[in-house]
Every structure is written in structure tokens, then in C-alpha cells.
Design a protein around this motif. Structure first.
Motif, short mmCIF file in Angstrom:
data_model
loop_
_atom_site.label_atom_id
_atom_site.label_comp_id
_atom_site.label_asym_id
_atom_site.label_seq_id
_atom_site.Cartn_x
_atom_site.Cartn_y
_atom_site.Cartn_z
N LEU A 168 0.71 -1.23 0.06
CA LEU A 168 -0.05 -0.06 0.02
C LEU A 168 0.90 1.23 -0.10
O LEU A 168 1.15 2.16 0.94
CB LEU A 168 -0.81 0.08 1.05
CG LEU A 168 -2.13 0.92 1.38
CD1 LEU A 168 -3.00 0.63 0.07
CD2 LEU A 168 -2.88 0.80 2.47
N PRO A 169 1.32 1.68 -1.08
CA PRO A 169 2.28 2.80 -1.07
C PRO A 169 1.64 4.14 -1.09
O PRO A 169 0.30 4.30 -1.35
CB PRO A 169 2.96 2.61 -2.67
CG PRO A 169 2.49 1.42 -3.32
CD PRO A 169 1.39 0.89 -2.60
N VAL A 170 2.43 5.04 -0.40
CA VAL A 170 1.83 6.24 -0.06
C VAL A 170 3.00 7.45 -0.51
O VAL A 170 3.93 7.21 -0.58
CB VAL A 170 1.47 6.65 1.42
CG1 VAL A 170 0.45 5.39 1.77
CG2 VAL A 170 2.99 6.43 2.30
N PRO A 171 2.59 8.68 -0.57
CA PRO A 171 3.33 9.65 -1.04
C PRO A 171 4.46 9.90 0.11
O PRO A 171 4.23 9.58 1.35
CB PRO A 171 2.46 10.88 -1.43
CG PRO A 171 1.36 10.72 -0.80
CD PRO A 171 1.06 8.96 -0.59
N PRO A 172 5.38 10.27 0.02
CA PRO A 172 6.38 11.09 0.90
C PRO A 172 5.59 12.12 1.83
O PRO A 172 5.23 12.86 1.27
CB PRO A 172 7.68 11.66 0.45
CG PRO A 172 7.60 10.96 -1.14
CD PRO A 172 6.22 10.74 -1.52
N TYR A 173 5.86 11.63 3.15
CA TYR A 173 5.14 12.54 4.08
C TYR A 173 5.81 12.76 5.37
O TYR A 173 5.46 13.63 6.24
CB TYR A 173 3.68 12.21 4.22
CG TYR A 173 3.74 10.98 5.01
CD1 TYR A 173 3.63 10.95 6.60
CD2 TYR A 173 3.71 9.54 4.43
CE1 TYR A 173 3.65 9.73 7.32
CE2 TYR A 173 3.38 8.58 5.22
CZ TYR A 173 3.47 8.72 6.66
OH TYR A 173 3.37 7.47 7.42
N LEU A 174 6.81 11.97 5.72
CA LEU A 174 7.48 11.93 7.07
C LEU A 174 8.13 13.38 7.40
O LEU A 174 7.96 13.77 8.66
CB LEU A 174 8.53 11.04 7.21
CG LEU A 174 7.82 9.47 7.17
CD1 LEU A 174 9.03 8.51 7.29
CD2 LEU A 174 7.05 9.39 8.32
N ASP A 175 8.71 13.91 6.38
CA ASP A 175 9.26 15.28 6.84
C ASP A 175 8.16 16.35 7.39
O ASP A 175 8.32 16.96 8.21
CB ASP A 175 10.00 15.82 5.38
CG ASP A 175 11.25 15.15 5.36
OD1 ASP A 175 11.71 14.51 6.18
OD2 ASP A 175 11.89 15.34 4.44
N ARG A 176 7.05 16.26 6.58
CA ARG A 176 5.96 17.13 6.99
C ARG A 176 5.26 16.77 8.66
O ARG A 176 4.84 17.59 9.09
CB ARG A 176 4.73 17.32 5.98
CG ARG A 176 5.38 17.79 4.80
CD ARG A 176 4.09 18.14 3.89
NE ARG A 176 4.53 17.98 2.45
CZ ARG A 176 3.54 18.04 1.58
NH1 ARG A 176 2.39 18.57 1.58
NH2 ARG A 176 4.13 17.87 0.27
N LEU A 177 5.38 15.32 8.41
CA LEU A 177 4.87 15.09 9.83
C LEU A 177 5.65 15.58 11.12
O LEU A 177 5.40 16.11 12.01
CB LEU A 177 4.65 13.52 9.80
CG LEU A 177 4.16 12.91 11.08
CD1 LEU A 177 2.63 12.90 11.49
CD2 LEU A 177 4.59 11.24 11.24
N LEU A 178 7.24 15.02 10.92
CA LEU A 178 8.07 15.47 11.95
C LEU A 178 8.07 17.08 12.28
O LEU A 178 8.01 17.59 13.26
CB LEU A 178 9.47 15.00 11.28
CG LEU A 178 9.54 13.63 11.43
CD1 LEU A 178 10.73 13.24 10.97
CD2 LEU A 178 9.38 12.88 12.94
N GLY A 179 7.96 17.72 11.08
CA GLY A 179 7.88 19.29 11.36
C GLY A 179 6.60 19.77 11.99
O GLY A 179 6.85 21.02 12.35
N ARG A 180 5.58 19.04 12.31
CA ARG A 180 4.34 19.51 13.05
C ARG A 180 4.65 19.37 14.59
O ARG A 180 3.88 19.64 15.38
CB ARG A 180 3.30 18.61 12.65
CG ARG A 180 2.66 19.24 11.38
CD ARG A 180 1.78 18.25 10.67
NE ARG A 180 1.03 18.92 9.54
CZ ARG A 180 1.52 19.09 8.48
NH1 ARG A 180 2.51 18.90 7.91
NH2 ARG A 180 0.69 19.92 7.68
#
Length: 305
Positions: free
Chosen positions: A128-140
């Protein structure tokens, strides 16, 4: 008002509403809880739904029923109605059966993750691939002393979380997953991370013990998401932040079996309503668009009121 009174004028329908005031449940689960045939349950659910007492959410081939807000009169009498439900002779047995249904969901999830812990990172990324998002998650993540990650899994986020807080606690209900996470942090030298065995619905941390709670691709595995959100609210200090990433609503029915997903993602407004009802304010949701073959991701930040 007449339609509502007619809809509620049946002992079976009273029991159904009583069960669905506690959790979202499928027809199959309700047949087990009430000990009745599917056709009978479905007929009663149809009457209650048409009267606006219940609402139905369809996810793939499954339909989840819950107490709705489609009848203003029912909303007005609901507090007293819930009190009167406690007088039903079957009430205790029904509540025990609801608890068993939710426990069965939790047990299936635990068995799956214990079995697939070693392969989980590859399995989830490829199926179940997803777009890159971890940097935005950590930035919150705000500057806080203690960060709690629930559903820590194999600990992929722990090294980054240790850069954001002096104390990082990771919780998971799977001993096998925690062992994978322990090996990761030991090899990476992340001495600031502490791992604890526990359920999302009963987090092993005191009231107000965390400044920020991270839930990364976790809520769609929860048997009862509202209970999880309430527990997150309990362990956050006043003004503490919930930072979450989860799948947007999708139609990949096979994810229930192959990835132990309880829910096929979430609608933005639905998720926002749940978070607000759990006692959070300043709810922000960002949708990360999907590329080819991917599923969109919802990034959430909310503050405990």
C-alpha cells in the motif's frame, strides 16, 4: 417525532441502538451480539436508519452502523434515552458482547503483527504505497520534553523523534514489533527512547504525561478509533499536541486481510469531527496527494483544550 417513536417501539431495536451508542459495528458483529439472524437484524437496522437514529458508513463490502444525528428529536432526548437503556434486562449481556466484538478485532490485529513483525516495513511499503510525508509529519512536532509514539511498530520514527524531545516513549501491543524496535534503537545508539508494551486504548502512561503524541499510520488499525482518541487526550498535558498521519478513504478491500486494516482510511470531515469530539481544538488536516499507484495521506495536528 412519530417516525422516531415508531422506530424505537421494539425491544430488539432498543438493544441495537444501545449497542451502537457504544461502538461502530457491522451487521455480522451485531448478529453475534444480539444472537439473532442477519435478515432480522438488517430489517431493524433499515428502520432505524430511515428514521435518522442510525447512520451507515460503507467501506468496501462492509457496512458500519453507528448512532446518527439525522433526527433532531432523537438528539434532543438522547441523554435521557441512554439512561433508560440501562434498565433493559439484556443490557449487561449486550455490553459484554460489544466488548467481546471489539476484543476480537484487537486480537486479530495482534496476531497479525506478531506474525509479520520482521517483514512489516517491506510489506506495508510495497502493498500500500503512499506519497512521501514523514518530513511534514515531523515538522508538526512542537518543542516538548516528552514525546509519546503509539503503535510504534518496528521503531522507524524513533531516531528522528529522539532529536525532537529529551524523552521519547514508544508503545505497541505486539511483543514481536517491540523487539524489532528495540533492535533498531540499540543498533542506532538511541538511548533516549523507552519502549513499553501496551494497548492504544489503555496507554501505559499517567494522565498528562506527554507533551506530544504521535500516531503514524495507526488509527486505521484501531478497533475503536474514538476510544483511542479519548485515551490520547487523557495522556496529553493541557495544550499538548496530537500529531497524526493516516490513510485517506480508499477502496482497497484486500488491505483488511493482507495488512490487518480495520478501516479503509478516513474521510477528512469524519476524522476532524472525531478529534473535536475527543476534546481537541485547533484541528488542522492537510491532504497529501497521491502519485500513480499510491493512496493519499491525511496529516493532522490538534491541541488538547
Amino acid at each position: 417525532m412519530i417516525d422516531l417513536l415508531k422506530a424505537l417501539a421494539d425491544p430488539c431495536r432498543l438493544r441495537l441502538v444501545g449497542a451502537l451508542l457504544r461502538a461502530e459495528l457491522t451487521v455480522q458483529e451485531l448478529t453475534q451480539i444480539l444472537g439473532m439472524g442477519q435478515s432480522r437484524i438488517s430489517r431493524h437496522l433499515k428502520i432505524l436508519t430511515e428514521a435518522g437514529v442510525l447512520s451507515v458508513k460503507r467501506q468496501g463490502t462492509w457496512s458500519y452502523y453507528r448512532a446518527g444525528e439525522g433526527n433532531a428529536f432523537f438528539c434532543a432526548i438522547r441523554p435521557q434515552f441512554e439512561l433508560e437503556l440501562e434498565r433493559l434486562p439484556e443490557r449487561n449481556d449486550d455490553l459484554a458482547a460489544v466488548a467481546l466484538a471489539l476484543e476480537a478485532r484487537r486480537r486479530r490485529s495482534l496476531e497479525f503483527f506478531d506474525q509479520h513483525a520482521a517483514q512489516w516495513d517491506v510489506l506495508s511499503r510495497t502493498l500500500l504505497p503512499v506519497p512521501p510525508y514523514l518530513d511534514r509529519l515531523l515538522g508538526r512536532i512542537p518543542a516538548v520534553e516528552t514525546v509519546l509514539e503509539i503503535g510504534v511498530g518496528t521503531g522507524a520514527l524513533l531516531p528522528e523523534l529522539c532529536l525532537h524531545a529529551a524523552k521519547v516513549i514508544g508503545v505497541d501491543h505486539s511483543p514481536a514489533m517491540l523487539e524489532e524496535a528495540r533492535q533498531r534503537i540499540t543498533s542506532g545508539g538511541n538511548q533516549g527512547a523507552e519502549l513499553r508494551l501496551g494497548e492504544m486504548t489503555h496507554l501505559p502512561i499517567a494522565d498528562g504525561g506527554a507533551g506530544c503524541v504521535i500516531a503514524n499510520m495507526v488509527l486505521h488499525h484501531a478497533a475503536d478509533p474514538m476510544t483511542v482518541l479519548g485515551e490520547i487526550q487523557r495522556v496529553l498535558q493541557p495544550g499538548g499536541a496530537l500529531v497524526m498521519a493516516d490513510l485517506a478513504r480508499h477502496e482497497r478491500e484486500w488491505a483488511r486481510e493482507q495488512l490487518a486494516d480495520q478501516w479503509l482510511g478516513f474521510e477528512e470531515e469524519e476524522l476532524k469531527g472525531w478529534i473535536a469530539a475527543a476534546g481537541f481544538g485547533a484541528v488542522e488536516i492537510e491532504r497529501i496527494a497521491a502519485g500513480a499507484g499510491q493512496e493519499p495521506v491525511l496529516l493532522v495536528k490538534a491541541v488538547k483544550e
